[in-house]
Structures are given as structure tokens and as C-alpha cells.
Design an enzyme around this catalytic site. Structure first.
Site, short mmCIF file in Angstrom:
data_model
loop_
_atom_site.label_atom_id
_atom_site.label_comp_id
_atom_site.label_asym_id
_atom_site.label_seq_id
_atom_site.Cartn_x
_atom_site.Cartn_y
_atom_site.Cartn_z
CG LEU A 158 4.77 -0.46 -15.49
CD1 LEU A 158 4.09 0.54 -16.53
CD2 LEU A 158 5.50 0.33 -14.65
N GLY B 187 -0.30 -7.87 -8.41
CA GLY B 187 -0.90 -7.85 -9.65
C GLY B 187 0.06 -7.98 -10.69
CB CYS B 188 0.39 -6.42 -14.28
SG CYS B 188 -1.36 -6.46 -14.76
CB ALA B 189 4.41 -5.38 -10.59
N GLY B 190 3.92 -8.68 -10.52
CA GLY B 190 4.26 -9.97 -9.72
C GLY B 190 5.28 -10.77 -10.26
#
Length: 349
Positions: free
Chosen positions: A334, A140-143
């Protein structure tokens, strides 16, 4: 082991531009009469800090309910095009050809492709037949941060080889007209499409080095962020107030991660953060005791592109590099897990 050097970075967005005011008006038409107290939530659109964003399909395409096959076809077409564009630009910036790539790491959580995206574009790109492929799903956004960490470790393991990292996310394809939930309204107000590509090599050149990387996984937080999968496709999960979570939980987590790197918060000259939205940026500044307005690149990227999930933090890194990096930066993001992913960057002036 010698650290990986960041040789180049490039970004890409699809051609269709959506003004936030137009998205807000369309959302009123879609959800206004069906969502209880919608007027109370409509202010979310003006509080995101977004002015415009990009999508892989024309605006009207999203105003009709789409099923899994249509979303998947749109994903394959759009993600492949963004992959090729971002990767081609990053390789050119590093004075490399696609045939020079030894390993490609592909990070994506907004669509499913088997064979994976790297294989689907291999012939178009001109990759060698012996290229190593590392597709990564679910970050997700941590990728963006986690992908950079993975790619840097692969570069360290094989000094002198060229590692291509590509993050591509088509968040717009998760827009759901049927889900009358606050989480879906928030997602409609925030998410967009984009891609970023990075070329890394260990032991050879580059002013910016990947010094260290680490993660922090909070227990019992599976409900913070993720996907719910049903016959129509992905549906967003956002079940806690992320700005409040960031305000109380981010600093202790980063302190632990930096401690394992033998660093302290005071050692960081610049924070490069995945913004989420305007309120998340405010929360990060509060949590880390930064002066209000310190995260200017984060606010500019969210205003111009929206939240593109994994690539977003690399868009911010691109702007920070253009302005000039200080000796040490910490790139943070995050994502689902709920996880904080961090990469420490050392830059030679």
C-alpha cells in the site's frame, strides 16, 4: 507474451544500526518537552514491533536540524552506495555482469536526483552506454510491488533482455526535529533505510514467474500518505488511521484486482505483504481472514529493519523464497495515492 521470470533478488542496508530503545529515548529528549501530551504518544515506539533498523548516517547526525542541501547530499551519497551494493549482488546471483543489463528501473521516493540515481552510478556499475533507464518517483511504500510490475512488463515487451529493478529508500532523511505533529512522531518510530534489487527476464529460465499485476486507487485519499515539501525538505503526511483503513478496505480492493487477473482470494496460497508496522500486519491478517501469526516474515522484517518503504516487501519476498514459495503467491503493498499494488507470482516446485 511469455511472462517475466524472477532470476535473482538481493537486499542491502546501510552500516549504521539504531536500536529502537535508543531512538525512543532520543525522541523523548527532542519532542518530550515541546509536544503536547507527548507521553500519551510515546507508546508508539514500543507498539511498532521494531527492534532495530538502519540509517545512512550515524545516530548523532539526526539529532541536529538539517536543511534541504544537507539532506540531499546525504541522499546522493547513501542512495548511490545502496544502489551499487544491491544491484551488484543481484546481478552476481543471476550470473550476469552489469554490461549484460539492457534496462534498469529505479524506484525511489525519498530523495531527488537529476541526473537520476541510475545515471549517477552508471560508470561505477559498468552499465553499457545504450542502457535504457526508467527512473520512477512517488510510489512510496507501494514502490516495491509497482516497480516489480513495471519491470516485468518491460521484460515481456523485449523477451530475452535483462531487466534490473532497484528500489532504494532513505526514509531516515525525512526525520524532522521541527515538526511537532503526530505524523512526524509516527514516522520517527517507524522508518528506516534500505535497498533491494531484482533481475528479470522473459522467455528464459527462472522458477518464479510474474503471472499478473494490478492496482487499486481509492478515490479521495490524497491525505492518507505522502510528502509535504517545504524549505527544510520532505515532511511526512499520515492523516488517517491506516490499520483501520486496511481492515475495512483491503479485502474488497484485492478482490477487484484479482478478479481482473481472473483469480479469487481462494486461489492464493501465500500473501507477501508490505508490513507498515505491527498493527498494520495485524490488520492485514484480520482483513484477509488469515490465522494470527500467518505473516511471520513480515513481522521478522519489520523487527529487524523497520519500515524501509518500497524495498521492504522485497525483503519479505527474499525470506519467503529462501523458505520455499508455494505454487501461487500474491505480493501486495500500500502506498500514496492511496493505492494497493499487487503482483501474482507463480512458482514451479
Amino acid at each position: 507474451m511469455r511472462p517475466a521470470a524472477l532470476l535473482s533478488l538481493a537486499t542491502s542496508v546501510p552500516p549504521h544500526i539504531f536500536l529502537q530503545k535508543d531512538v525512543m529515548n532520543a525522541a523523548w529528549g527532542i519532542f518530550g518537552s515541546r509536544f503536547p501530551d507527548y507521553e500519551r504518544f510515546a507508546g508508539i515506539f514500543t507498539n511498532t514491533g521494531i527492534i532495530k533498523r538502519h540509517g545512512v548516517k550515524p545516530f548523532d547526525w539526526y539529532l541536529t536540524q538539517r536543511g534541504w542541501p544537507e539532506r540531499t547530499a546525504a541522499f546522493h551519497e547513501g542512495a548511490e552506495a545502496l544502489f551499487v551494493d544491491a544491484a551488484t549482488k543481484a546481478l552476481a546471483n543471476a550470473n550476469l555482469r552489469p554490461a549484460d543489463v539492457d534496462t534498469v528501473v529505479t524506484v525511489c521516493s525519498t530523495g531527488i536526483a537529476t541526473p537520476s540515481l541510475d545515471a549517477r552510478v552508471a560508470r561505477r556499475m559498468g552499465f553499457r552506454s545504450d542502457i535504457s533507464r526508467v527512473p520512477v518517483f512517488g510510489l512510496g511504500c507501494a514502490g516495491g510491488a509497482s516497480g516489480l510490475s513495471i519491470a516485468s512488463r518491460l521484460a515481456q515487451a523485449r523477451p530475452g533482455t535483462n531487466i534490473l529493478l532497484v528500489t532504494v529508500e532513505l526514509c531516515s532523511l525525512a526525520l524532522r526535529l521541527d515538526e511537532l505533529t503526530k505524523a512526524n512522531i509516527i514516522a520517527t518510530s517507524l522508518f528506516a533505510d534500505g535497498a533491494a534489487a531484482v533481475v528479470l527476464r522473459a522467455g528464459d529460465g527462472g522458477e518464479t514467474l510474474i503471472e499478473a499485476a494490478g492496482e487499486h486507487l481509492w478515490p479521495d485519499t490524497l491525505d492518507v500518505m505522502g510528502w509535504n515539501v517545504d524549505p527544510l525538505g520532505f515532511g511526512v503526511i499520515l492523516r488517517r488511521t491506516i490499520p483501520e483503513f486496511v481492515t475495512t478496505e483491503l479485502k474488497p480492493a484485492l478482490t477487484q484486482v484479482l478478479g481482473r487477473m481472473k483469480l479469487k482470494l481462494a486461489d492464493i496460497d501465500k500473501f507477501i505483504c508490505h508490513p507498515g508496522g505491527a498493527k498494520v500486519v495485524d490488520a492485514i491478517e484480520t482483513a484477509l481472514s488469515l490465522d494470527q501469526g500467518t505473516l511471520e516474515h513480515e513481522r521478522q522484517v519489520i523487527a529487524d529493519y523497520g519500515n524501509m518503504s518500497a524495498p521492504t516487501v522485497l525483503f519479505i519476498l527474499e525470506r519467503a523464497r529462501a523458505k520455499g514459495l508455494p505454487p501461487r503467491s500474491l505480493l501486495t503493498a500500500l502506498g500514496p495515492g492511496f493505492t494497493a499494488s499487487c503482483v501474482s507470482l507463480r512458482h514451479a516446485a
